[in-house]
Design an enzyme around this catalytic site. Sequence first.
Site, PDB file in Angstrom:
ATOM      1  N   GLU A   1       0.853  -1.199   0.000  1.00 38.14           N
ATOM      2  CA  GLU A   1       0.000   0.000   0.000  1.00 38.14           C
ATOM      3  C   GLU A   1       0.878   1.236   0.000  1.00 38.14           C
ATOM      4  O   GLU A   1       2.039   1.173   0.401  1.00 38.14           O
ATOM      5  CB  GLU A   1      -0.855   0.033   1.286  1.00 38.14           C
ATOM      6  CG  GLU A   1      -1.848  -1.086   1.360  1.00 38.14           C
ATOM      7  CD  GLU A   1      -2.547  -1.143   2.712  1.00 38.14           C
ATOM      8  OE1 GLU A   1      -2.288  -0.269   3.575  1.00 38.14           O
ATOM      9  OE2 GLU A   1      -3.346  -2.062   2.902  1.00 38.14           O
TER      10      GLU A   1
ATOM     11  N   LYS B   1       2.171   4.642   1.595  1.00 33.72           N
ATOM     12  CA  LYS B   1       2.242   5.138   2.971  1.00 33.72           C
ATOM     13  C   LYS B   1       1.863   6.620   2.915  1.00 33.72           C
ATOM     14  O   LYS B   1       2.675   7.466   2.539  1.00 33.72           O
ATOM     15  CB  LYS B   1       3.638   4.947   3.551  1.00 33.72           C
ATOM     16  CG  LYS B   1       3.711   5.275   5.022  1.00 33.72           C
ATOM     17  CD  LYS B   1       5.019   4.809   5.611  1.00 33.72           C
ATOM     18  CE  LYS B   1       5.041   4.955   7.121  1.00 33.72           C
ATOM     19  NZ  LYS B   1       4.696   6.272   7.622  1.00 33.72           N
TER      20      LYS B   1
ATOM     21  N   ASP C   1       1.115  10.334   3.869  1.00 30.96           N
ATOM     22  CA  ASP C   1       1.819  11.194   4.814  1.00 30.96           C
ATOM     23  C   ASP C   1       0.833  12.151   5.479  1.00 30.96           C
ATOM     24  O   ASP C   1       0.745  13.321   5.132  1.00 30.96           O
ATOM     25  CB  ASP C   1       2.921  11.962   4.079  1.00 30.96           C
ATOM     26  CG  ASP C   1       3.942  12.519   5.041  1.00 30.96           C
ATOM     27  OD1 ASP C   1       3.882  12.164   6.231  1.00 30.96           O
ATOM     28  OD2 ASP C   1       4.789  13.318   4.613  1.00 30.96           O
TER      29      ASP C   1
ATOM     30  N   LYS D   1      10.549   3.379   3.662  1.00 25.78           N
ATOM     31  CA  LYS D   1      10.468   4.836   3.520  1.00 25.78           C
ATOM     32  C   LYS D   1      11.334   5.305   2.371  1.00 25.78           C
ATOM     33  O   LYS D   1      12.488   4.883   2.247  1.00 25.78           O
ATOM     34  CB  LYS D   1      10.968   5.487   4.818  1.00 25.78           C
ATOM     35  CG  LYS D   1      10.033   5.287   5.981  1.00 25.78           C
ATOM     36  CD  LYS D   1       9.419   6.609   6.359  1.00 25.78           C
ATOM     37  CE  LYS D   1       8.963   6.609   7.778  1.00 25.78           C
ATOM     38  NZ  LYS D   1       9.223   7.815   8.486  1.00 25.78           N
TER      39      LYS D   1
ATOM     40  N   CYS E   1      23.316  43.644  10.348  1.00 26.02           N
ATOM     41  CA  CYS E   1      21.942  43.338   9.970  1.00 26.02           C
ATOM     42  C   CYS E   1      21.682  43.834   8.538  1.00 26.02           C
ATOM     43  O   CYS E   1      21.966  45.001   8.238  1.00 26.02           O
ATOM     44  CB  CYS E   1      20.985  44.021  10.952  1.00 26.02           C
ATOM     45  SG  CYS E   1      19.270  43.813  10.463  1.00 26.02           S
TER      46      CYS E   1
ATOM     47  N   CYS F   1      19.042  46.930   8.862  1.00 23.12           N
ATOM     48  CA  CYS F   1      19.287  48.215   9.531  1.00 23.12           C
ATOM     49  C   CYS F   1      20.769  48.496   9.767  1.00 23.12           C
ATOM     50  O   CYS F   1      21.119  49.554  10.280  1.00 23.12           O
ATOM     51  CB  CYS F   1      18.522  48.271  10.851  1.00 23.12           C
ATOM     52  SG  CYS F   1      19.183  47.162  12.099  1.00 23.12           S
TER      53      CYS F   1
ATOM     54  N   CYS G   1      19.821  40.431  15.483  1.00 25.54           N
ATOM     55  CA  CYS G   1      19.994  41.865  15.345  1.00 25.54           C
ATOM     56  C   CYS G   1      19.424  42.464  16.633  1.00 25.54           C
ATOM     57  O   CYS G   1      18.239  42.284  16.922  1.00 25.54           O
ATOM     58  CB  CYS G   1      19.230  42.388  14.140  1.00 25.54           C
ATOM     59  SG  CYS G   1      19.089  44.188  14.186  1.00 25.54           S
TER      60      CYS G   1
ATOM     61  N   CYS H   1      14.714  48.278  13.884  1.00 23.59           N
ATOM     62  CA  CYS H   1      14.953  47.438  12.709  1.00 23.59           C
ATOM     63  C   CYS H   1      13.594  47.066  12.105  1.00 23.59           C
ATOM     64  O   CYS H   1      12.750  46.460  12.782  1.00 23.59           O
ATOM     65  CB  CYS H   1      15.733  46.204  13.146  1.00 23.59           C
ATOM     66  SG  CYS H   1      16.012  45.025  11.845  1.00 23.59           S
TER      67      CYS H   1
HETATM   68  S1  IVH Z   1      -0.888   0.326   8.797  1.00 20.57           S
HETATM   69  C1  IVH Z   1       0.041  -1.742  12.891  1.00 20.57           C
HETATM   70  N1  IVH Z   1      -1.016   1.410   6.420  1.00 20.57           N
HETATM   71  O1  IVH Z   1       2.148   5.118   9.113  1.00 20.57           O
HETATM   72  C2  IVH Z   1       0.347  -0.656  11.949  1.00 20.57           C
HETATM   73  N2  IVH Z   1      -0.197   2.748   8.194  1.00 20.57           N
HETATM   74  O2  IVH Z   1       4.555   4.467  10.672  1.00 20.57           O
HETATM   75  C3  IVH Z   1      -0.860  -0.035  11.382  1.00 20.57           C
HETATM   76  N3  IVH Z   1       0.376   5.030   7.540  1.00 20.57           N
HETATM   77  O3  IVH Z   1       0.665   5.051  12.291  1.00 20.57           O
HETATM   78  C4  IVH Z   1      -0.556   0.973  10.346  1.00 20.57           C
HETATM   79  N4  IVH Z   1      -0.172   4.854   5.428  1.00 20.57           N
HETATM   80  O4  IVH Z   1      -0.240   6.715  10.538  1.00 20.57           O
HETATM   81  C5  IVH Z   1      -0.675   1.591   7.705  1.00 20.57           C
HETATM   82  N5  IVH Z   1      -1.208   2.231   4.255  1.00 20.57           N
HETATM   83  C6  IVH Z   1      -0.891   2.422   5.529  1.00 20.57           C
HETATM   84  C7  IVH Z   1      -0.399   3.642   5.997  1.00 20.57           C
HETATM   85  C8  IVH Z   1      -0.053   3.768   7.354  1.00 20.57           C
HETATM   86  C9  IVH Z   1       0.285   5.654   6.355  1.00 20.57           C
HETATM   87  C10 IVH Z   1       0.898   5.647   8.781  1.00 20.57           C
HETATM   88  C11 IVH Z   1       0.033   5.441  10.002  1.00 20.57           C
HETATM   89  C12 IVH Z   1       0.889   4.685  10.968  1.00 20.57           C
HETATM   90  C13 IVH Z   1       2.262   5.071  10.508  1.00 20.57           C
HETATM   91  C14 IVH Z   1       3.278   4.049  10.951  1.00 20.57           C
END
Ligand code: IVH
Length: 690
Positions: free
Chosen positions: A114, A116, A118, A312, A406, A409, A424, A430
């Site tokens: 999946e 991740k 942000d 990551k 600075c 000023c 400063c 200033c």
């Molecule tokens: S599963 C038991 N799936 O990443 C772990 N987390 O570093 C359950 N996050 O706390 C998390 N995308 O805030 C999962 N596809 C995804 C995610 C995801 C982002 C975040 C989430 C988690 C953190 C862990």
Amino acid sequence: MNEAEAKKRIETLTAELKQHNYLYYVLAQPSISDYEFDMMLEELQRLEKKFPQFADPDSPTQKVGGDITKEFKTIKHRHRMMSLGNTYNEEDLREFDERVRKGLGSDNFEYVCELKFDGFAISLNYQNGVLIQALTRGDGVQGDDVTTNIKTIKTLPTRLKGDFPADLEMRGEVFMHRAAFEKMNADREAEGLPGFANPRNSAAGTIKMQESSEVAKRPLDLFLYTLIADGKEYRAHYENLQKAASWGFPVSSYSKKCSSFEEVMDFIHHWDKHRHDLSFDIDGVVIKVNNCDQQDELGFTAKTPRWAISYKFKAETATTILETVTYQVGRTGAITPVANLKPVKLAGTTVKRASLYNEDQINKLDLRLGDTVFVEKGGEIIPKVTGVDLSKRNPDSAHLVYAQHCPECGTPLIRREGEAQHYCPNDSGCNPQVRGKVVHFIGRKAMNIDSIGAETVELLFDQGLISNYADLYYLKYEDLIRLDRMADKSVRNLLEGIEKSKQVPFERVLFALGIRMVGETVAKKLAKKFRTIDALQAASMDELIAVDEIGSKIAEQVLAFFMDERNLAIIQKLKDAGLRFEMEEGSGPVSNVLDGKSFLVSGVFSSFSRDELKASIEANGGRNVSGVSSKLDYLIAGDKMGPEKLKKAESLGIKIINEEEYIAMLSGTGLPSGAPAGHKGVTQQGSLFE
Ligand code: IVH
């Protein structure tokens, strides 16, 4: 590394990581990238393993997340919210894959890959298809109840359709699309408000807002990625999410089932390359074992599942030429060096400037004009210079000499001992400092004069109508109506806003004055303790540092502020204008039921946050202390408190009470011996103890 060095390094890393956790989780304003944080955490883990005798019992390696903010009700999660282990390269991921194969004793399993997302994690509780509660992750054990705010997210179903389980918990990530974020930041800047660093911070900041009507105006979105429900039909992760989508949940369509390690790596490489084609930010890929029975078989370590891991992405880097270095002056006079670069494409945007932080950073990099430099974009919108390509350096180039004066000023800059930043010192002459102070003064959390924006402040300065914030209270209709773009209505509106601000309570006036290091919380503490500006002005160093959480550095700044005649003249002008320089009657102690008693609060509590508990102690006449000593009267022990503290308190025979016993003490049913019987203690916020 010898023992003494290891001890020192462990202490430094622990303190720094705690601070970064606080910046990340509580303030939602991280100052380093996730990668840097993870590297520091890993170093600490390694050192603690080798030198366990020096590990802090409350070490950042021991907990999943951060602290709880105080405004929301804190509620225990029905199932603990775990975090994920991180990997950064194929080798680490291969080790994870081997552990999974070994743990299952078989190669017969599937992964789900999946994105991740942000943003920040959220847990949703649905009963009979109706959303009844939304909690933030908090520290993983308990989180904040943000149900009203979460309900404002347009894509979130509050009522499910189809064949859903009666008792359902869904987890996912709340985030903000990049375009929406950029628009929101542009709007904020136009209003003179500071912009958020990135969409993640902006989403986290939004969900913690007090007014859900404001939240509704901010474009949040979410994806769900975990389903928790009883029943044989919910034993495969990928299929669970397909079902969840059919009930109306937003589920990412970018997930993929993979049956070999190579397929997983292909997924990772694809998204590492194409992540900027998405409309939202991702910082990696999450790899999960699909079958829930196999997940159970693998189980969890103390903090993370053994059946899932995150990969990551590295912050992206580019190389370009350093053309010039310029210096920015902030409201407090802090100088920030900025690298002006030959424009280069990086992470989907064109980069022309990068932060250089301070002189030490420039020296560390040994920067020279014309250098070919590496720029990196981590979690922040502003990229940074991370290194120099020495092979391309012109041998005749000279070292960069840091600014001595600075840029605004011309005043010689100063650098205080122990601080990295130059300043400063010309705070009353200033331009960016003088104007910045007025912008701060009118801000929402200060005097809240929303009829004036940053642009109007500029105009008033340029026209010579004000030279400091006190002048605002002496503006006249006749002066303003003559200005460009100022019609009768806007002038009246402006003056009305200024007039209204005279009712702002003392603690916010104190914050508005813009004393260095006196933020909102410190201002509150000082106002509560000294009650009037005159008493604060007369306070000595010793009296100031006796206030909870006020150290000598803050105290020095307060003393310096009141030593400056110009500040005193401005305060006098504000007093004459009728601003509040005294605490209101009735905002003092609520009872004296805890008079003379000292308390140490430790651990996590279910009815209130640590700050609320401390405030309640003070409001009822008690005193908060920060360490266990023989002089301590009560230790209030919450969940997960440090074992060392407990041991020490026990050995000294200190009374250890839990939160219920504390509440009983306040209500008079469990008074400590010697306290006046029948005297009812009340809390500032009675509802906390209902
Ligand atoms: S599963 C038991 N799936 O990443 C772990 N987390 O570093 C359950 N996050 O706390 C998390 N995308 O805030 C999962 N596809 C995804 C995610 C995801 C982002 C975040 C989430 C988690 C953190 C862990």
